[in-house]
Structures are given as C-alpha cells and as structure tokens.
Design a protein around this motif. Structure first.
Motif, PDB file in Angstrom:
ATOM      1  N   CYS A  17      -5.600 -27.148  23.394  1.00  0.00           N
ATOM      2  CA  CYS A  17      -6.695 -26.175  23.400  1.00  0.00           C
ATOM      3  C   CYS A  17      -8.031 -26.842  23.104  1.00  0.00           C
ATOM      4  N   CYS A  19     -10.280 -25.658  21.021  1.00  0.00           N
ATOM      5  CA  CYS A  19     -10.482 -24.740  19.913  1.00  0.00           C
ATOM      6  C   CYS A  19     -11.952 -24.493  19.554  1.00  0.00           C
ATOM      7  N   PHE A  21     -12.987 -21.551  18.239  1.00  0.00           N
ATOM      8  CA  PHE A  21     -13.069 -20.569  17.168  1.00  0.00           C
ATOM      9  C   PHE A  21     -12.654 -21.192  15.851  1.00  0.00           C
ATOM     10  N   ASP A  26     -10.992 -14.771  15.044  1.00  0.00           N
ATOM     11  CA  ASP A  26     -11.721 -14.967  16.297  1.00  0.00           C
ATOM     12  C   ASP A  26     -10.760 -15.016  17.481  1.00  0.00           C
ATOM     13  N   TRP A  27      -9.634 -15.706  17.292  1.00  0.00           N
ATOM     14  CA  TRP A  27      -8.636 -15.791  18.365  1.00  0.00           C
ATOM     15  C   TRP A  27      -8.059 -14.411  18.657  1.00  0.00           C
ATOM     16  N   ALA A  30     -10.385 -12.414  20.854  1.00  0.00           N
ATOM     17  CA  ALA A  30     -10.316 -12.893  22.244  1.00  0.00           C
ATOM     18  C   ALA A  30      -8.996 -12.477  22.885  1.00  0.00           C
ATOM     19  N   CYS A  31      -7.933 -12.512  22.122  1.00  0.00           N
ATOM     20  CA  CYS A  31      -6.626 -12.092  22.626  1.00  0.00           C
ATOM     21  C   CYS A  31      -6.663 -10.620  23.012  1.00  0.00           C
ATOM     22  N   ASP A  35      -7.273 -12.531  26.745  1.00  0.00           N
ATOM     23  CA  ASP A  35      -7.326 -13.982  26.900  1.00  0.00           C
ATOM     24  C   ASP A  35      -5.980 -14.552  26.436  1.00  0.00           C
ATOM     25  N   GLU A  37      -4.694 -17.547  26.491  1.00  0.00           N
ATOM     26  CA  GLU A  37      -4.717 -18.780  25.693  1.00  0.00           C
ATOM     27  C   GLU A  37      -5.110 -18.475  24.245  1.00  0.00           C
ATOM     28  N   ALA A  38      -5.965 -17.490  24.051  1.00  0.00           N
ATOM     29  CA  ALA A  38      -6.313 -17.075  22.687  1.00  0.00           C
ATOM     30  C   ALA A  38      -5.084 -16.479  21.999  1.00  0.00           C
ATOM     31  N   CYS A  39      -4.301 -15.698  22.742  1.00  0.00           N
ATOM     32  CA  CYS A  39      -3.076 -15.136  22.168  1.00  0.00           C
ATOM     33  C   CYS A  39      -2.131 -16.252  21.745  1.00  0.00           C
ATOM     34  N   GLN A  41      -3.015 -19.197  20.719  1.00  0.00           N
ATOM     35  CA  GLN A  41      -3.559 -19.779  19.495  1.00  0.00           C
ATOM     36  C   GLN A  41      -3.245 -18.913  18.271  1.00  0.00           C
TER      37      GLN A  41
END
Length: 195
Positions: A17, A19, A21, A26-27, A30-31, A35, A37-39, A41
């Motif tokens: 990633c 990263c 955030f 923050d992730w 975004a999730c 998102d 990829e945020a999920c 993370q």
C-alpha cells in the motif's frame, strides 16, 4: 512445504500500500466510500492490532471480505487465508479455496501459490498434483518466486510430472532470481547432488 505463514498476506498488504492515512479511522472512512484497498488496510489493522484498533480477527475477516467484494484480489486472498486457518470465521477449507480461486483468477500470486500448496500437500482437499501444477505454474508465470519453487519441487520429485532434474533446476533458478531464498537453497542442493 507451506511457504507463507498465517500473518504473511496481511504483512504483504501493508508493504504494497501507499499508506496515505495515519490510522484505521481514516481507512474506515475511505472503506465506507467503497475503496476496497482501504478496506484491506482496515482488515490489516484489526488483524495486527495496529493503527489505533485492538486485534480483532472477526473484524479483520469482515473487512477483508468487504475488500474482496470490492474487487480487491489481496482482500480475497486475505479472507481466504482466514477461512483456511479459522481466524475470525468458522474454519472452512472449501470456502478458503473459493476465495483463493477468485484472487488467483485476478492474478494475485500469493493465492495461486497457496492453492498450489494445498493441493500438493492434500491439506483439507484431495491431493492433486495436477491442480498443484496448474496453480504453481500460473504463479511462476506471474513471476512469484515461491510458485517457481513449487514447480521445482514437482519436477525434482516427479509429482504429477515426469521427473526432471533439468526442469527442477530451471524452476529453482527462476525462483532464486525472483528472490525466494528456499529456491536458491534447493537449486544449490540439487545442482551438487550426484546424478
């Protein structure tokens, strides 16, 4: 023969990633905005117990599955791994394999390698050298060193293929070039073995 431990896919996801955030909050935002990829993370944060959240495998599995549903191949690999090992979900090798297959179809090499391992070892599935070869070959063609090493193991031992030292050496060499240490060790050992 299993090449990657239980924590490896989550560690891999962090390495991949960019990263931007600072913490899981923050992730999570975004999730929630779809998102994937945020999920992933967030799943990693819960799995590792980092970024302001405690270790929680149930939440990790939920976020990894959400990432997978948002077309994150690594998310599919992560949730597959959690089903294989029963972390945060009821252990189910068939369900784990289903997620690995989705990820491998998306060219996620760790999933391909893990499928090869399962079929080679017959862990939770009927042993199938043919399927092991199929998944290792795909991973190796995608330049994943551990999968090339798996192909070398098949050829060195004649598992589902005609035994071939030259083929084994070629696959071990490629795995070594791709920085998979075990392939280097197998290459050197086989190269020094008497014919």
């Amino acid at each position: 023969m299993g090449y990657m431990g239980r924590n490896s896919i989550f560690l891999l996801s962090v390495l991949l990633c960019s990263c931007a955030f600072n913490d899981a909050t923050d992730w999570q935002k975004a999730c929630n905005e779809n998102d994937g990829e945020a999920c992933l993370q967030v799943a990693n944060a819960y799995y590792q117990g980092e970024d302001g959240v405690g270790r929680d495998y149930v939440m990790a599995a939920q976020y990894a599955e959400k990432a997978c549903n948002m077309h994150s191949a690594l998310g599919c690999t992560a949730v597959g791994q959690m089903y294989i090992y029963g972390q945060g979900v009821l252990q189910s090798v068939p369900t784990g394999i289903k997620y690995y297959e989705i990820a491998c179809e998306k060219n996620e090499t760790v999933a391909c390698q893990n499928l090869g391992n399962l079929y080679l070892e017959g862990k939770g599935v009927q042993q199938s050298y043919e399927k092991a070869k199929e998944y290792y070959l795909k991973g190796c063609e995608l330049n994943q060193g551990a999968s090339c090493d798996g192909m070398g193991v098949l050829y060195e031992n004649g598992f589902g293929v005609e035994k071939s030292t030259s083929q084994a050496l070629a696959y071990y060499s490629k795995g070594c070039e791709l920085k998979f240490d075990m392939a280097c060790k197998r290459y050197e050992k086989l190269k020094q073995a008497p014919l």
